[in-house]
Design an enzyme around this catalytic site. Structure first.
Site, PDB file in Angstrom:
ATOM      1  N   GLY A  84       0.794  -1.227   0.000  1.00 37.39           N
ATOM      2  CA  GLY A  84       0.000   0.000   0.000  1.00 37.39           C
ATOM      3  C   GLY A  84       0.819   1.267   0.000  1.00 37.39           C
ATOM      4  O   GLY A  84       0.386   2.310   0.495  1.00 37.39           O
ATOM      5  N   ASN A 111      11.424   6.175  -7.112  1.00 40.91           N
ATOM      6  CA  ASN A 111      10.200   5.589  -7.647  1.00 40.91           C
ATOM      7  C   ASN A 111       9.041   6.507  -7.285  1.00 40.91           C
ATOM      8  O   ASN A 111       8.712   6.684  -6.106  1.00 40.91           O
ATOM      9  CB  ASN A 111       9.974   4.188  -7.076  1.00 40.91           C
ATOM     10  CG  ASN A 111       8.703   3.537  -7.600  1.00 40.91           C
ATOM     11  OD1 ASN A 111       7.600   3.850  -7.160  1.00 40.91           O
ATOM     12  ND2 ASN A 111       8.850   2.621  -8.533  1.00 40.91           N
ATOM     13  N   CYS A 141      -0.377   2.631 -10.105  1.00 41.63           N
ATOM     14  CA  CYS A 141      -1.197   3.185  -9.031  1.00 41.63           C
ATOM     15  C   CYS A 141      -2.624   3.459  -9.521  1.00 41.63           C
ATOM     16  O   CYS A 141      -2.832   3.799 -10.683  1.00 41.63           O
ATOM     17  CB  CYS A 141      -0.587   4.490  -8.527  1.00 41.63           C
ATOM     18  SG  CYS A 141       1.074   4.317  -7.879  1.00 41.63           S
ATOM     19  N   LYS A 176       7.566   2.198 -15.552  1.00 45.23           N
ATOM     20  CA  LYS A 176       7.393   0.807 -15.112  1.00 45.23           C
ATOM     21  C   LYS A 176       6.068   0.285 -15.644  1.00 45.23           C
ATOM     22  O   LYS A 176       4.993   0.723 -15.218  1.00 45.23           O
ATOM     23  CB  LYS A 176       7.427   0.745 -13.582  1.00 45.23           C
ATOM     24  CG  LYS A 176       7.563  -0.654 -13.008  1.00 45.23           C
ATOM     25  CD  LYS A 176       7.811  -0.570 -11.510  1.00 45.23           C
ATOM     26  CE  LYS A 176       8.157  -1.919 -10.918  1.00 45.23           C
ATOM     27  NZ  LYS A 176       8.484  -1.814  -9.472  1.00 45.23           N
ATOM     28  N   ILE A 202       8.600  -6.350 -16.108  1.00 46.74           N
ATOM     29  CA  ILE A 202       7.250  -5.888 -15.837  1.00 46.74           C
ATOM     30  C   ILE A 202       7.080  -5.586 -14.348  1.00 46.74           C
ATOM     31  O   ILE A 202       7.914  -5.984 -13.532  1.00 46.74           O
ATOM     32  CB  ILE A 202       6.195  -6.956 -16.243  1.00 46.74           C
ATOM     33  CG1 ILE A 202       6.499  -8.262 -15.525  1.00 46.74           C
ATOM     34  CG2 ILE A 202       6.093  -7.111 -17.722  1.00 46.74           C
ATOM     35  CD1 ILE A 202       5.484  -9.387 -15.744  1.00 46.74           C
ATOM     36  N   ASN A 203       5.947  -4.943 -14.025  1.00 46.04           N
ATOM     37  CA  ASN A 203       5.508  -4.851 -12.652  1.00 46.04           C
ATOM     38  C   ASN A 203       4.817  -6.167 -12.295  1.00 46.04           C
ATOM     39  O   ASN A 203       4.701  -7.056 -13.133  1.00 46.04           O
ATOM     40  CB  ASN A 203       4.552  -3.666 -12.483  1.00 46.04           C
ATOM     41  CG  ASN A 203       4.548  -3.111 -11.068  1.00 46.04           C
ATOM     42  OD1 ASN A 203       4.851  -3.832 -10.118  1.00 46.04           O
ATOM     43  ND2 ASN A 203       4.198  -1.857 -10.920  1.00 46.04           N
ATOM     44  N   THR A 204       4.333  -6.284 -11.086  1.00 47.20           N
ATOM     45  CA  THR A 204       3.729  -7.540 -10.645  1.00 47.20           C
ATOM     46  C   THR A 204       2.406  -7.840 -11.350  1.00 47.20           C
ATOM     47  O   THR A 204       1.706  -6.946 -11.807  1.00 47.20           O
ATOM     48  CB  THR A 204       3.473  -7.505  -9.130  1.00 47.20           C
ATOM     49  OG1 THR A 204       2.689  -6.345  -8.822  1.00 47.20           O
ATOM     50  CG2 THR A 204       4.772  -7.464  -8.360  1.00 47.20           C
ATOM     51  N   GLY A 257      11.230  -9.769 -13.187  1.00 48.20           N
ATOM     52  CA  GLY A 257      10.113 -10.659 -12.916  1.00 48.20           C
ATOM     53  C   GLY A 257      10.592 -12.090 -12.772  1.00 48.20           C
ATOM     54  O   GLY A 257      10.711 -12.808 -13.753  1.00 48.20           O
ATOM     55  N   GLY A 258      10.922 -12.488 -11.554  1.00 46.67           N
ATOM     56  CA  GLY A 258      11.297 -13.867 -11.293  1.00 46.67           C
ATOM     57  C   GLY A 258      12.752 -14.210 -11.502  1.00 46.67           C
ATOM     58  O   GLY A 258      13.105 -15.384 -11.592  1.00 46.67           O
TER      59      GLY A 258
END
Length: 329
Positions: A84, A111, A141, A176, A202-204, A257-258
């Site tokens: 959050g 960021n 966001c 992002k 990427i973002n999540t 990512g991972g």
């Protein structure tokens, strides 16, 4: 804080040029995973000199306390999080946190997060008037003026955020990109036109975990961002897709990512990334970065490559079988 910015990358095969910045390795520590750049320096054996850049935690115009617990939940092959955007606000970050960072060790990237265009502008402007090296725009966001739809899931809204931030800073802007959208390539094109200098891809991915006894979501926010090895195949594809848009414009990508090993990092570089982001893997192994660096070096040596840049975008796609239009009737 030292104002020294001349990081030595001489005779270093891992040295990477990114938006005019010299990274001593292609590794970027991802926003939200290392606090405001100092958290992991408390771990014995960890050094920010092992990475090219550190992305600071998402920062908003004013202080935020974040979401109710639970905020983190481990899943098979990954992790859900819904923090959050807990942070002290941009004024506190600029006045109290940035002066404590050692800019001779690595590059630091802010960021920027916000709920309105005006908030993005305010935070970006304040970081522009600071020692930060570059600015990453978190367009995942929710836009409170549009009913909570994430800026990053709408290409037009994404471009509006980039354009607004571009107008108030000359620092490198990294957008992002979210995988939770229909056409990531269209979004990338519009963001380039709006003034983005680079992308983080990427973002999540959005996900959920359920407590079967209470029959309610485990994450207090009901849903959270999925990171870790589980999302790597998606991240690789999205990185390659965005690279198709970026390569002719000279726009670099942080592929993320991972990534959990040197082999993972190399895959992202081949797919089109110029740098690679490491985040969730740090929770399992805080000293993973030197191992990734050593693995990339060994790969470059084995393939007689002198730099990471020679590896970027070298993916050779499989060709479909030839179609024969012969009629045997």
């Amino acid at each position: 804080m030292t104002s020294e910015k001349s990081i030595d990358t001489t005779s270093n095969p891992l040295a990477t040029e990114f938006c005019g910045m010299n990274f001593q390795t292609p590794i970027v520590l991802l926003s939200g995973c290392v606090g405001f750049g100092e958290e992991y320096t408390r771990v014995s054996g960890f050094s920010n000199r092992d990475v090219g850049a550190v992305c600071l935690k998402g920062t908003t115009g004013t202080q935020r306390l974040g979401n109710q617990p639970h905020r983190i939940h481990e899943t098979p092959g990954g992790m859900l999080n819904a923090i959050g955007l807990q942070n002290p606000g941009v004024d506190q970050v600029v006045s109290s946190i940035l002066p404590e960072l050692d800019f001779s060790e690595t590059r630091f990237i802010a960021n920027v997060s916000g709920s309105t265009i005006e908030e993005y502008i305010d935070v970006t402007r304040k970081f522009d008037d600071s020692d930060i090296d570059a600015i990453e725009i978190n367009i995942s966001c929710p836009n409170v003026k549009e009913g909570g739809v994430a800026f990053g899931n709408d290409p037009e809204m994404s471009a509006r955020v980039v354009e607004a931030c571009r107008a108030v800073t000359n620092k490198p802007l990294i957008t992002k990109l979210s995988p939770n959208q229909t056409d990531i390539q269209h979004n990338a094109r519009l963001c380039i036109e709006a003034g983005s200098d680079a992308f983080a891809v990427i973002n999540t991915l959005m996900g959920m975990a359920i407590d079967i006894e209470s029959r309610s979501p485990i994450i207090g926010n009901n849903q959270g961002g999925l990171s870790g090895p589980a999302i790597k195949p998606v991240a690789l594809l999205k990185t390659h897709q965005v690279y198709q848009v970026c390569r002719d414009h000279g726009i670099p990508i942080i592929g993320q990512g991972g990534i959990n090993s040197a082999e993972d990092a190399i895959e992202f570089l081949i797919a089109g990334a110029s740098a690679v982001g490491v985040g969730t893997a740090l929770f399992y192994d805080p000293l993973i970065c030197p191992k990734i660096n050593d693995g990339i070096k060994a790969y470059l040596d084995r393939h007689e490559l002198t730099s990471v840049a020679e590896l970027t975008g070298t993916l050779s796609l499989n060709q479909p079988p030839a179609q024969h239009n012969k009629c045997n009737c």
